[in-house]
Design a protein around this motif. Sequence first.
Motif, PDB file in Angstrom:
ATOM      1  N   ARG A   1       0.847  -1.040  -0.035  1.00 50.76           N
ATOM      2  CA  ARG A   1      -0.006   0.068  -0.126  1.00 50.76           C
ATOM      3  C   ARG A   1       0.968   1.157  -0.046  1.00 50.76           C
ATOM      4  O   ARG A   1       2.071   1.205   0.535  1.00 50.76           O
ATOM      5  CB  ARG A   1      -0.824  -0.188   1.292  1.00 50.76           C
ATOM      6  CG  ARG A   1      -1.975  -1.071   1.476  1.00 50.76           C
ATOM      7  CD  ARG A   1      -2.707  -1.378   2.673  1.00 50.76           C
ATOM      8  NE  ARG A   1      -3.531  -2.317   2.653  1.00 50.76           N
ATOM      9  CZ  ARG A   1      -3.922  -2.693   3.502  1.00 50.76           C
ATOM     10  NH1 ARG A   1      -3.776  -2.410   4.812  1.00 50.76           N
ATOM     11  NH2 ARG A   1      -5.014  -3.766   3.702  1.00 50.76           N
TER      12      ARG A   1
ATOM     13  N   GLU B   1       2.268   2.013   3.096  1.00 49.32           N
ATOM     14  CA  GLU B   1       3.307   1.168   4.027  1.00 49.32           C
ATOM     15  C   GLU B   1       4.731   1.658   3.405  1.00 49.32           C
ATOM     16  O   GLU B   1       5.512   1.540   3.803  1.00 49.32           O
ATOM     17  CB  GLU B   1       2.949  -0.282   3.635  1.00 49.32           C
ATOM     18  CG  GLU B   1       1.730  -0.729   4.353  1.00 49.32           C
ATOM     19  CD  GLU B   1       1.051  -1.962   3.945  1.00 49.32           C
ATOM     20  OE1 GLU B   1       0.379  -2.565   4.674  1.00 49.32           O
ATOM     21  OE2 GLU B   1       1.445  -2.604   2.917  1.00 49.32           O
TER      22      GLU B   1
ATOM     23  N   THR C   1      -4.661   6.628   9.877  1.00 50.26           N
ATOM     24  CA  THR C   1      -4.263   5.775   8.679  1.00 50.26           C
ATOM     25  C   THR C   1      -2.699   5.300   8.924  1.00 50.26           C
ATOM     26  O   THR C   1      -2.610   4.159   8.868  1.00 50.26           O
ATOM     27  CB  THR C   1      -4.346   6.516   7.596  1.00 50.26           C
ATOM     28  OG1 THR C   1      -5.653   6.698   7.250  1.00 50.26           O
ATOM     29  CG2 THR C   1      -3.758   5.457   6.306  1.00 50.26           C
TER      30      THR C   1
ATOM     31  N   ALA D   1      -1.377   1.622   9.944  1.00 53.07           N
ATOM     32  CA  ALA D   1      -0.545   0.842   9.091  1.00 53.07           C
ATOM     33  C   ALA D   1       0.970   0.406   9.826  1.00 53.07           C
ATOM     34  O   ALA D   1       1.107  -0.670   9.724  1.00 53.07           O
ATOM     35  CB  ALA D   1       0.211   1.928   7.884  1.00 53.07           C
TER      36      ALA D   1
END
Length: 110
Positions: free
Chosen positions: A5, A8, A42, A46
Amino acid sequence: FLPLRPVEFDVLLSLAAGERHGYGIIQDSEERGITSVPDVGTLYRALARMQEQGLIGEAAQREAPESGNELRHYYKLTPLGLRVAQAEARRMAALTRAARATGLLKPATS
């Protein structure tokens, strides 16, 4: 693990330069010109996910220099995280070469 992602990969890029706390990762993203810097929620989701996967680990807590005795959690890249980040960078480089070969992107200028 691939493809990663975007959040990431951004975390792994930041930690490749050294240990950082969450807000430090966000600041690093902004300094690198990332236009879609993740929001705090977010980012921390993560970070938790990446710790569970063994991509990053928690480093020693440290006091935040600008605030009394508030402790910050620092994160570091694991050997697995480094290998995954390198594989993702190679994957993205191959996609960029393919986009240039097909005319989708103009050749890089030096």
